[in-house]
Motif scaffolding. Structure first.
Motif, PDB file in Angstrom:
ATOM      1  N   GLY A 109       8.009  -4.250  -4.928  1.00  0.00           N
ATOM      2  CA  GLY A 109       8.960  -4.851  -5.855  1.00  0.00           C
ATOM      3  C   GLY A 109       8.271  -5.975  -6.608  1.00  0.00           C
ATOM      4  O   GLY A 109       7.249  -5.767  -7.252  1.00  0.00           O
ATOM      5  N   ASN A 110       8.814  -7.180  -6.497  1.00  0.00           N
ATOM      6  CA  ASN A 110       8.188  -8.343  -7.136  1.00  0.00           C
ATOM      7  C   ASN A 110       7.370  -9.167  -6.145  1.00  0.00           C
ATOM      8  O   ASN A 110       6.848 -10.227  -6.494  1.00  0.00           O
ATOM      9  CB  ASN A 110       9.266  -9.239  -7.774  1.00  0.00           C
ATOM     10  CG  ASN A 110       9.958  -8.557  -8.934  1.00  0.00           C
ATOM     11  OD1 ASN A 110       9.310  -7.854  -9.710  1.00  0.00           O
ATOM     12  ND2 ASN A 110      11.267  -8.754  -9.057  1.00  0.00           N
ATOM     13  N   GLU A 111       7.272  -8.678  -4.898  1.00  0.00           N
ATOM     14  CA  GLU A 111       6.576  -9.429  -3.860  1.00  0.00           C
ATOM     15  C   GLU A 111       5.151  -8.906  -3.687  1.00  0.00           C
ATOM     16  O   GLU A 111       4.935  -7.710  -3.522  1.00  0.00           O
ATOM     17  CB  GLU A 111       7.333  -9.309  -2.532  1.00  0.00           C
ATOM     18  CG  GLU A 111       6.693 -10.091  -1.392  1.00  0.00           C
ATOM     19  CD  GLU A 111       7.411  -9.896  -0.075  1.00  0.00           C
ATOM     20  OE1 GLU A 111       7.034 -10.579   0.903  1.00  0.00           O
ATOM     21  OE2 GLU A 111       8.334  -9.061  -0.012  1.00  0.00           O
ATOM     22  N   GLU A 112       4.203  -9.821  -3.738  1.00  0.00           N
ATOM     23  CA  GLU A 112       2.817  -9.441  -3.494  1.00  0.00           C
ATOM     24  C   GLU A 112       2.539  -9.514  -1.995  1.00  0.00           C
ATOM     25  O   GLU A 112       2.664 -10.569  -1.385  1.00  0.00           O
ATOM     26  CB  GLU A 112       1.859 -10.349  -4.256  1.00  0.00           C
ATOM     27  CG  GLU A 112       0.396  -9.920  -4.128  1.00  0.00           C
ATOM     28  CD  GLU A 112      -0.534 -10.784  -4.956  1.00  0.00           C
ATOM     29  OE1 GLU A 112      -0.961 -10.324  -6.028  1.00  0.00           O
ATOM     30  OE2 GLU A 112      -0.816 -11.925  -4.528  1.00  0.00           O
ATOM     31  N   ILE A 113       2.158  -8.375  -1.420  1.00  0.00           N
ATOM     32  CA  ILE A 113       1.911  -8.273   0.013  1.00  0.00           C
ATOM     33  C   ILE A 113       0.410  -8.322   0.274  1.00  0.00           C
ATOM     34  O   ILE A 113      -0.369  -7.642  -0.398  1.00  0.00           O
ATOM     35  CB  ILE A 113       2.492  -6.965   0.580  1.00  0.00           C
ATOM     36  CG1 ILE A 113       3.979  -6.840   0.225  1.00  0.00           C
ATOM     37  CG2 ILE A 113       2.273  -6.887   2.082  1.00  0.00           C
ATOM     38  CD1 ILE A 113       4.853  -7.917   0.791  1.00  0.00           C
ATOM     39  N   ARG A 114       0.037  -9.133   1.217  1.00  0.00           N
ATOM     40  CA  ARG A 114      -1.376  -9.233   1.583  1.00  0.00           C
ATOM     41  C   ARG A 114      -1.848  -7.947   2.249  1.00  0.00           C
ATOM     42  O   ARG A 114      -1.173  -7.399   3.130  1.00  0.00           O
ATOM     43  CB  ARG A 114      -1.577 -10.404   2.538  1.00  0.00           C
ATOM     44  CG  ARG A 114      -3.001 -10.558   3.068  1.00  0.00           C
ATOM     45  CD  ARG A 114      -3.046 -11.628   4.136  1.00  0.00           C
ATOM     46  NE  ARG A 114      -4.288 -11.619   4.879  1.00  0.00           N
ATOM     47  CZ  ARG A 114      -4.446 -12.172   6.066  1.00  0.00           C
ATOM     48  NH1 ARG A 114      -3.415 -12.770   6.655  1.00  0.00           N
ATOM     49  NH2 ARG A 114      -5.614 -12.131   6.684  1.00  0.00           N
ATOM     50  N   GLY A 115      -3.004  -7.429   1.826  1.00  0.00           N
ATOM     51  CA  GLY A 115      -3.596  -6.249   2.429  1.00  0.00           C
ATOM     52  C   GLY A 115      -4.681  -6.610   3.421  1.00  0.00           C
ATOM     53  O   GLY A 115      -4.869  -7.784   3.766  1.00  0.00           O
ATOM     54  N   LEU A 116      -5.410  -5.589   3.869  1.00  0.00           N
ATOM     55  CA  LEU A 116      -6.437  -5.773   4.887  1.00  0.00           C
ATOM     56  C   LEU A 116      -7.757  -6.289   4.329  1.00  0.00           C
ATOM     57  O   LEU A 116      -8.615  -6.742   5.093  1.00  0.00           O
ATOM     58  CB  LEU A 116      -6.692  -4.451   5.615  1.00  0.00           C
ATOM     59  CG  LEU A 116      -5.506  -3.894   6.412  1.00  0.00           C
ATOM     60  CD1 LEU A 116      -5.819  -2.471   6.888  1.00  0.00           C
ATOM     61  CD2 LEU A 116      -5.197  -4.787   7.600  1.00  0.00           C
ATOM     62  N   SER A 117      -7.944  -6.215   3.008  1.00  0.00           N
ATOM     63  CA  SER A 117      -9.177  -6.670   2.348  1.00  0.00           C
ATOM     64  C   SER A 117     -10.421  -5.996   2.932  1.00  0.00           C
ATOM     65  O   SER A 117     -11.487  -6.601   3.023  1.00  0.00           O
ATOM     66  CB  SER A 117      -9.314  -8.201   2.430  1.00  0.00           C
ATOM     67  OG  SER A 117      -8.318  -8.835   1.653  1.00  0.00           O
ATOM     68  N   LEU A 118     -10.283  -4.737   3.306  1.00  0.00           N
ATOM     69  CA  LEU A 118     -11.449  -3.977   3.780  1.00  0.00           C
ATOM     70  C   LEU A 118     -12.325  -3.537   2.619  1.00  0.00           C
ATOM     71  O   LEU A 118     -13.532  -3.357   2.776  1.00  0.00           O
ATOM     72  CB  LEU A 118     -10.994  -2.752   4.572  1.00  0.00           C
ATOM     73  CG  LEU A 118     -10.263  -3.018   5.889  1.00  0.00           C
ATOM     74  CD1 LEU A 118      -9.736  -1.715   6.467  1.00  0.00           C
ATOM     75  CD2 LEU A 118     -11.177  -3.714   6.879  1.00  0.00           C
ATOM     76  N   VAL A 119     -11.697  -3.349   1.466  1.00  0.00           N
ATOM     77  CA  VAL A 119     -12.389  -2.890   0.263  1.00  0.00           C
ATOM     78  C   VAL A 119     -11.924  -3.752  -0.898  1.00  0.00           C
ATOM     79  O   VAL A 119     -10.768  -4.205  -0.929  1.00  0.00           O
ATOM     80  CB  VAL A 119     -12.089  -1.396  -0.021  1.00  0.00           C
ATOM     81  CG1 VAL A 119     -12.942  -0.892  -1.174  1.00  0.00           C
ATOM     82  CG2 VAL A 119     -12.324  -0.532   1.215  1.00  0.00           C
ATOM     83  N   ASP A 120     -12.816  -3.962  -1.874  1.00  0.00           N
ATOM     84  CA  ASP A 120     -12.489  -4.783  -3.029  1.00  0.00           C
ATOM     85  C   ASP A 120     -11.634  -3.973  -4.018  1.00  0.00           C
ATOM     86  O   ASP A 120     -12.154  -3.309  -4.925  1.00  0.00           O
ATOM     87  CB  ASP A 120     -13.772  -5.264  -3.699  1.00  0.00           C
ATOM     88  CG  ASP A 120     -13.509  -6.208  -4.868  1.00  0.00           C
ATOM     89  OD1 ASP A 120     -12.366  -6.706  -4.984  1.00  0.00           O
ATOM     90  OD2 ASP A 120     -14.447  -6.431  -5.665  1.00  0.00           O
ATOM     91  N   LEU A 121     -10.323  -4.034  -3.811  1.00  0.00           N
ATOM     92  CA  LEU A 121      -9.375  -3.387  -4.707  1.00  0.00           C
ATOM     93  C   LEU A 121      -8.012  -4.056  -4.543  1.00  0.00           C
ATOM     94  O   LEU A 121      -7.776  -4.768  -3.573  1.00  0.00           O
ATOM     95  CB  LEU A 121      -9.276  -1.883  -4.429  1.00  0.00           C
ATOM     96  CG  LEU A 121      -8.820  -1.414  -3.042  1.00  0.00           C
ATOM     97  CD1 LEU A 121      -7.291  -1.305  -2.934  1.00  0.00           C
ATOM     98  CD2 LEU A 121      -9.425  -0.051  -2.732  1.00  0.00           C
ATOM     99  N   TYR A 122      -7.131  -3.823  -5.483  1.00  0.00           N
ATOM    100  CA  TYR A 122      -5.747  -4.288  -5.356  1.00  0.00           C
ATOM    101  C   TYR A 122      -4.839  -3.276  -6.035  1.00  0.00           C
ATOM    102  O   TYR A 122      -5.290  -2.464  -6.861  1.00  0.00           O
ATOM    103  CB  TYR A 122      -5.558  -5.689  -5.953  1.00  0.00           C
ATOM    104  CG  TYR A 122      -5.627  -5.747  -7.469  1.00  0.00           C
ATOM    105  CD1 TYR A 122      -4.469  -5.659  -8.250  1.00  0.00           C
ATOM    106  CD2 TYR A 122      -6.852  -5.879  -8.129  1.00  0.00           C
ATOM    107  CE1 TYR A 122      -4.533  -5.702  -9.629  1.00  0.00           C
ATOM    108  CE2 TYR A 122      -6.919  -5.920  -9.502  1.00  0.00           C
ATOM    109  CZ  TYR A 122      -5.758  -5.832 -10.254  1.00  0.00           C
ATOM    110  OH  TYR A 122      -5.836  -5.871 -11.627  1.00  0.00           O
ATOM    111  N   THR A 123      -3.563  -3.326  -5.699  1.00  0.00           N
ATOM    112  CA  THR A 123      -2.604  -2.358  -6.236  1.00  0.00           C
ATOM    113  C   THR A 123      -1.393  -3.087  -6.797  1.00  0.00           C
ATOM    114  O   THR A 123      -0.781  -3.909  -6.107  1.00  0.00           O
ATOM    115  CB  THR A 123      -2.147  -1.377  -5.141  1.00  0.00           C
ATOM    116  OG1 THR A 123      -3.289  -0.670  -4.634  1.00  0.00           O
ATOM    117  CG2 THR A 123      -1.133  -0.381  -5.687  1.00  0.00           C
TER     118      THR A 123
END
Length: 248
Positions: A109-123
Motif C-alpha cells: 500500500g503506502n507503507e514501505e516494508i523493510r526487506g532482507l537486503s540480501l541483494v541490491d534491489l527494491y520494489t
C-alpha cells in the motif's frame, strides 16, 4: 553418488504457496531421487525458528501482502544467518512475493516494508498489474524459461546487479527494462511461477548442481530424459511467440 542428504527448506508453505510451490518441491525431490541423490524436503512452519545450518537449498514462495509481511518479519529475526548462508554459497530460490523480500524494501500500500537486503534491489508498486504468460532467456539453462507472472510490484535492480534473464515475451521486473528476476551468487529471484521448476528442468538442475557442489565438492548430475518437459516448454514458447495465446 554421495551419501550426503541434500536438505531443501521450504519456508512457510502455509503462508507462501499461492502459485503451486508444492510442485517446485516435488520437482526437486523427484529429480534428485531419480539420480540416486538422497533428499529431504523440510517444511519450516510459522511457529518454527528457521535455521540454515544444515540446509542446502532454501525456497521462498509467493503470497499476499499480509502473509508476505509476516514472513519477512520472521526472516529478519534470523537475517544474519540467512546472509551467512547466501555468502557461503547456499542456494536460495525466491518466487514472486519471496523475490520482493530479497531487496532493501517493498511497498505494501503506502507503507514501505523493510526487506532482507540480501541483494541490491527494491520494489515499489505500479498500475496496472503485470499479468500473463512470460518467456525469458536466462544464462542458467539452454532452453527458454516459461511460466506465468502476476504482480503489481515493480522491482528495480541496483547498478551492476545481474538479472535472471532477458524478457522475450511478457513484462518482467517492471514492464520497461526488459529484464526479469535477479541473480546473486547462488540466489535466484524471479516473478515466474506456475510452478517454475517442472516447466523448466534446466533451472531445477542448476539449483541442484550448485547445492550438490557446495555439499560434496561435486556438481555433476546424471542426465535425465526430459523429452516430455522440454516438448511442453518448447510448444508453449512457439505458441506465445506466434501470438496463438490470447492473454486476459
Amino acid at each position: 553418488m554421495s551419501s550426503k542428504t541434500i536438505v531443501v527448506a521450504h519456508l512457510f508453505p502455509e503462508l507462501l504457496n499461492l502459485y503451486g510451490d508444492s510442485g517446485n518441491m516435488l520437482c526437486f525431490k523427484k529429480r534428485m531421487e531419480w539420480r540416486g541423490i538422497q533428499v529431504e524436503i523440510r517444511e519450516v512452519h510459522p511457529g518454527d525458528t528457521p535455521s540454515f545450518n544444515d540446509v542446502d537449498i532454501a525456497f521462498i514462495g509467493g503470497g499476499s501482502d499480509r502473509e508476505q509481511k509476516i514472513v519477512c518479519d520472521k526472516l529478519l529475526s534470523v537475517g544474519n544467518e540467512i546472509t551467512s548462508f547466501v555468502e557461503d554459497g547456499g542456494v536460495l530460490m525466491a518466487v514472486c512475493g519471496g523475490y520482493q523480500l530479497l531487496g532493501h524494501s517493498y511497498l505494501m500500500g503506502n507503507e514501505e516494508i523493510r526487506g532482507l537486503s540480501l541483494v541490491d534491489l527494491y520494489t515499489d508498486h505500479g498500475d496496472p498489474r503485470l499479468i500473463g504468460n512470460i518467456v525469458v532467456d536466462s544464462p542458467l539453462c539452454d532452453h527458454k524459461v516459461v511460466g506465468y507472472e502476476n504482480h503489481a510490484g515493480r522491482t528495480h535492480l541496483g547498478e551492476g546487479v545481474t538479472p535472471f534473464g532477458k524478457v522475450v515475451y511478457g513484462h518482467g521486473n517492471d514492464g520497461n527494462t526488459g529484464y526479469e528476476g535477479v541473480l546473486y551468487k547462488n540466489v535466484i529471484g524471479t516473478y515466474i511461477h506456475g510452478p517454475l521448476l517442472p516447466k523448466n528442468p534446466g533451472i531445477a538442475d542448476y539449483a541442484i548442481s550448485h547445492a550438490l557442489e557446495r555439499a560434496t565438492g561435486k556438481s555433476y548430475l546424471e542426465p535425465l530424459d526430459d523429452t516430455a518437459e522440454l516438448l511442453a516448454n518448447n510448444t508453449m514458447v512457439k505458441r506465445l511467440l506466434a501470438g496463438e495465446v490470447e492473454e486476459a
